[in-house]
Design a protein around this motif. Structure first.
Motif, PDB file in Angstrom:
ATOM      1  N   LEU A 135       0.745  -1.113  -0.223  1.00 42.83           N
ATOM      2  CA  LEU A 135      -0.118   0.061   0.126  1.00 42.83           C
ATOM      3  C   LEU A 135       0.878   1.277  -0.121  1.00 42.83           C
ATOM      4  CD1 LEU A 135      -2.880   0.839   0.279  1.00 42.83           C
ATOM      5  CD2 LEU A 135      -2.605   1.326   2.626  1.00 42.83           C
ATOM      6  N   ALA A 136       0.447   2.212  -0.995  1.00 39.75           N
ATOM      7  CA  ALA A 136       1.270   3.626  -1.046  1.00 39.75           C
ATOM      8  C   ALA A 136       0.347   4.606  -0.461  1.00 39.75           C
ATOM      9  CB  ALA A 136       1.709   3.728  -2.288  1.00 39.75           C
ATOM     10  N   LEU A 137       0.690   5.364   0.416  1.00 42.14           N
ATOM     11  CA  LEU A 137       0.228   6.598   1.050  1.00 42.14           C
ATOM     12  C   LEU A 137       0.234   7.734   0.560  1.00 42.14           C
ATOM     13  CD1 LEU A 137       0.380   4.899   4.687  1.00 42.14           C
ATOM     14  CD2 LEU A 137      -1.850   5.211   3.373  1.00 42.14           C
ATOM     15  N   THR A 138      -0.763   8.724   0.361  1.00 38.06           N
ATOM     16  CA  THR A 138      -0.538   9.919   0.219  1.00 38.06           C
ATOM     17  C   THR A 138      -1.404  10.735   1.383  1.00 38.06           C
ATOM     18  OG1 THR A 138      -2.476   9.938  -1.276  1.00 38.06           O
ATOM     19  CG2 THR A 138      -0.112   9.884  -2.409  1.00 38.06           C
ATOM     20  N   SER A 139      -1.073  12.070   1.474  1.00 35.95           N
ATOM     21  CA  SER A 139      -1.635  12.649   2.569  1.00 35.95           C
ATOM     22  C   SER A 139      -1.874  14.073   2.213  1.00 35.95           C
ATOM     23  CB  SER A 139      -0.959  12.589   3.721  1.00 35.95           C
ATOM     24  OG  SER A 139      -1.789  12.945   4.958  1.00 35.95           O
ATOM     25  N   ASP A 140      -2.585  14.883   3.448  1.00 35.53           N
ATOM     26  CA  ASP A 140      -2.995  16.297   3.189  1.00 35.53           C
ATOM     27  C   ASP A 140      -2.031  16.881   4.405  1.00 35.53           C
ATOM     28  OD1 ASP A 140      -4.545  16.085   0.704  1.00 35.53           O
ATOM     29  OD2 ASP A 140      -6.370  16.414   2.100  1.00 35.53           O
ATOM     30  N   PHE A 141      -1.167  17.919   4.274  1.00 38.47           N
ATOM     31  CA  PHE A 141      -0.938  18.834   5.483  1.00 38.47           C
ATOM     32  C   PHE A 141      -1.158  20.064   5.159  1.00 38.47           C
ATOM     33  CE2 PHE A 141       1.714  15.124   4.335  1.00 38.47           C
ATOM     34  CZ  PHE A 141       2.109  14.419   5.794  1.00 38.47           C
ATOM     35  N   ILE A 142      -1.176  20.757   6.520  1.00 44.33           N
ATOM     36  CA  ILE A 142      -1.228  22.127   6.773  1.00 44.33           C
ATOM     37  C   ILE A 142      -0.257  22.532   7.709  1.00 44.33           C
ATOM     38  CG2 ILE A 142      -2.817  24.002   7.706  1.00 44.33           C
ATOM     39  CD1 ILE A 142      -5.291  22.344   6.946  1.00 44.33           C
ATOM     40  N   VAL A 143       0.588  23.317   7.104  1.00 46.20           N
ATOM     41  CA  VAL A 143       1.742  24.216   7.941  1.00 46.20           C
ATOM     42  C   VAL A 143       1.218  25.469   8.347  1.00 46.20           C
ATOM     43  CG1 VAL A 143       3.457  22.835   6.694  1.00 46.20           C
ATOM     44  CG2 VAL A 143       2.992  25.208   6.089  1.00 46.20           C
ATOM     45  N   GLY A 144       1.539  25.672   9.511  1.00 43.13           N
ATOM     46  CA  GLY A 144       1.538  26.986  10.178  1.00 43.13           C
ATOM     47  C   GLY A 144      -0.025  27.371  10.615  1.00 43.13           C
ATOM     48  N   PHE A 145      -0.604  26.114  11.185  1.00 39.91           N
ATOM     49  CA  PHE A 145      -1.861  26.330  11.933  1.00 39.91           C
ATOM     50  C   PHE A 145      -1.824  27.270  12.893  1.00 39.91           C
ATOM     51  CE2 PHE A 145      -5.513  25.040  14.763  1.00 39.91           C
ATOM     52  CZ  PHE A 145      -6.354  24.992  13.875  1.00 39.91           C
ATOM     53  N   PRO A 146      -2.741  28.162  13.302  1.00 35.90           N
ATOM     54  CA  PRO A 146      -2.660  28.821  14.599  1.00 35.90           C
ATOM     55  C   PRO A 146      -1.777  28.161  15.903  1.00 35.90           C
ATOM     56  CG  PRO A 146      -4.631  29.305  13.732  1.00 35.90           C
ATOM     57  CD  PRO A 146      -3.843  28.185  12.919  1.00 35.90           C
ATOM     58  N   GLY A 147      -0.803  29.018  16.204  1.00 41.38           N
ATOM     59  CA  GLY A 147       0.063  28.239  17.415  1.00 41.38           C
ATOM     60  C   GLY A 147       0.998  27.334  17.128  1.00 41.38           C
ATOM     61  N   CYS A 166      -2.758  33.698  18.078  1.00 43.68           N
ATOM     62  CA  CYS A 166      -1.383  33.028  17.644  1.00 43.68           C
ATOM     63  C   CYS A 166      -1.397  32.491  15.960  1.00 43.68           C
ATOM     64  CB  CYS A 166      -0.978  31.955  18.589  1.00 43.68           C
ATOM     65  SG  CYS A 166      -1.359  32.109  19.968  1.00 43.68           S
ATOM     66  N   GLN A 167      -1.920  33.669  15.399  1.00 49.39           N
ATOM     67  CA  GLN A 167      -1.899  33.056  13.937  1.00 49.39           C
ATOM     68  C   GLN A 167      -0.424  33.343  13.502  1.00 49.39           C
ATOM     69  OE1 GLN A 167      -4.441  32.286  11.580  1.00 49.39           O
ATOM     70  NE2 GLN A 167      -5.996  32.780  13.349  1.00 49.39           N
ATOM     71  N   ILE A 168       0.031  32.521  12.576  1.00 54.56           N
ATOM     72  CA  ILE A 168       1.484  32.463  12.256  1.00 54.56           C
ATOM     73  C   ILE A 168       1.943  33.391  11.192  1.00 54.56           C
ATOM     74  CG2 ILE A 168       3.493  30.745  11.552  1.00 54.56           C
ATOM     75  CD1 ILE A 168       2.197  30.235  14.301  1.00 54.56           C
ATOM     76  N   ASP A 169       3.178  34.098  11.174  1.00 54.33           N
ATOM     77  CA  ASP A 169       3.243  35.031  10.246  1.00 54.33           C
ATOM     78  C   ASP A 169       3.522  33.977   8.819  1.00 54.33           C
ATOM     79  OD1 ASP A 169       6.398  35.174   9.666  1.00 54.33           O
ATOM     80  OD2 ASP A 169       6.081  34.646  11.653  1.00 54.33           O
ATOM     81  N   GLU A 170       3.379  34.949   7.555  1.00 55.91           N
ATOM     82  CA  GLU A 170       3.558  34.120   6.334  1.00 55.91           C
ATOM     83  C   GLU A 170       4.934  33.848   6.025  1.00 55.91           C
ATOM     84  OE1 GLU A 170       1.319  33.700   3.785  1.00 55.91           O
ATOM     85  OE2 GLU A 170       0.010  33.952   5.552  1.00 55.91           O
TER      86      GLU A 170
END
Ligand code: SF4
Length: 466
Positions: free
Chosen positions: A310-322, A361-365
């Protein structure tokens, strides 16, 4: 249908669900005298099928509508009326505001009301502005027209079937529960009938889609709710359907029977998109993902036990608040621990109306951009390593379309990689075994292992009583 044919141009943004919806809208408009055109300037009806997932989605729709408005004005100067409709999640979220801000729009229709498009267009023909963003109680799927055999053939041997819509999970970054509403599963009988129709028209691969597809719990023919695993097993029995996929899944809904289906169903392809979003427990909690890093890793272990390739792919979010540097490093660690063959990754951006948008705590760009490039570099290394391991292997490839070079055709491996082969165009729509001889940056190159398509060989084998 009597009278002159009209042409509809549908521009779709975003996910596979929107691609599927665009097709079902076109199918529903076909009996009304509309045929599809790929050229917006030829159209009598322009539908923008919008997506709310990306940053500044509504603003992008308004700027696209500016272009459509110029097109409408040019047609009017030639004495031709063009009707403009906005569909999809931005339509659902913005409603009448769209018509207020852009008067060229005639129809606004939310995703749960597509079966009402013919009525809305009749109102537009009477110069009314028509808005429908309700969540109607009637089953829209029962009212959407089935595609014709010709339309299915034109779309190719791989098809989507929506089995579930909406989501009850309320991840704190996501608008889906607000734009698509609560989870709703289609009945098994309707899905099987649709898959049978697709198979009879030449479709070989069916991808079951839903915003939270593995939460599927539609009514079975026995009157009881069926799981996604049971539905997949039933569809695998349909003659002609040789490949099955499903997307998008939530880790919490990977039930034991669905994991077992990866071991038991040969038609279920060895590739799974399983979003994790973050590798940090603190951030997973803030995202309301309802599972921990350890839960995800355990799930991956059990899936690979069931299906070692089985090969896996995923979703990632970087810089979520905090998100701290340590949280981000935990995500990079998780990526190393799992080993993905690809991923979609985004910088967090607040969606109005979601809890994440209100968090401190929003993260800067700059920090988000740096983290995104580091994460994408890690995924690219894993993807390149995965592709490199495919060299000199043989895969069954489902051929989809002509390639860029004369005599070349392109298909998909079981892992969804594009595979380019010099082979006759008559193989388009068929599955054939291919030896991989070269790895490119975005696709694999191969040679046919045998001139006979896999389907023909399979029927020979069955005929021989093997
Ligand atoms: S499970 Fe998926 S669709 Fe549902 S809220 Fe979370 S991210 Fe959005």
């Amino acid at each position: 249908m009597n009278g002159p044919r009209k042409r509809v141009y549908v521009k779709s943004f975003g996910c596979q669900m929107n691609v599927y919806d665009a097709r079902r809208m076109a199918d529903t408009l076909a009996p009304e005298g509309y045929s599809e055109t790929a050229a917006a300037e030829d159209a009598d009806l322009v539908i923008l099928n919008t997506c709310h997932i990306r940053d500044k989605a509504a603003e992008k729709v308004y700027s696209e509508l500016g272009r459509v408005r110029r097109l409408k004005e040019a047609a009017a100067a030639d004495g031709r009326r063009v009707v403009v409709a906005v569909a999809g999640c931005v339509a659902q979220a913005e409603g009448e505001e769209i018509i207020r801000r852009q008067s060229a729009v005639d129809v606004v229709v939310g995703p749960q009301s597509y079966h009402r498009l013919p009525d809305l267009l009749r109102r537009a023909a009477r110069n009314e502005k028509a808005v429908d963003t309700e969540f109607p109680v009637d089953d829209k799927f029962a009212h959407l027209a089935a595609p014709s055999t010709a339309a299915i053939r034109a779309r190719g041997a791989s098809a989507f079937v929506t089995v579930q819509e909406g989501c009850d999970k309320f991840c704190t970054f996501c608008v889906v529960p607000y734009t698509r509403g609560a989870e709703l599963s289609r009945p098994v009988r309707a899905i099987v009938a649709e898959a049978e129709h697709l198979a009879a028209s030449g479709v070989r691969e069916v991808s079951l889609i839903g915003q939270n597809v593995n939460a599927y719990h539609g009514e079975g023919p026995d009157g009881r709710p069926w799981s996604l695993a049971r539905l997949l097993t039933r569809i695998a029995e349909i003659g002609g359907i040789e490949r099955l996929r499903y997307t998008t899944s939530h880790p919490c809904d990977m039930s034991d029977d669905l994991i077992a289906a990866h071991r038991e169903l040969t038609a279920l392809m060895p590739q799974l998109h399983l979003p994790v979003q973050s590798g940090s427990d603190r951030i997973l909690t803030a995202m309301n993902r309802r599972h921990s890093r350890a839960d995800y890793l355990d799930l991956v272990r059990r899936l690979r036990q069931a299906r070692p390739d089985l090969a896996l792919t995923s979703d990632f979010i970087v810089g979520f608040p905090g998100e701290t540097a340590a949280d981000f490093n935990a995500t990079l660690d998780l990526i190393e621990e799992v080993g993905f063959c690809g991923a979609f990754s985004f910088k967090y951006s607040p969606r109005p109306g979601t809890p994440g948008a209100e968090m401190d705590c929003q993260i800067d760009e700059d920090t988000k951009s740096q983290r995104l490039s580091r994460l994408q570099a890690a995924i690219e290394r894993q993807q390149a390593a995965f592709n490199a391991r495919c060299l000199h292997r043989s895969f069954d490839v489902l051929f989809e379309r002509p390639g860029r070079h004369p005599g070349q055709i392109v298909g998909r491996s079981p892992y969804l990689q594009p595979v380019q082969v010099m082979a006759p165009a008559s193989l388009i729509g068929e599955i054939a075994t291919v030896n991989i001889v070269e790895i490119g940056s975005n696709s694999l190159f191969g040679v046919l292992a045998s001139p006979a398509p896999a389907r023909a060989r399979e029927s020979d084998r069955l005929a021989a009583g093997a």
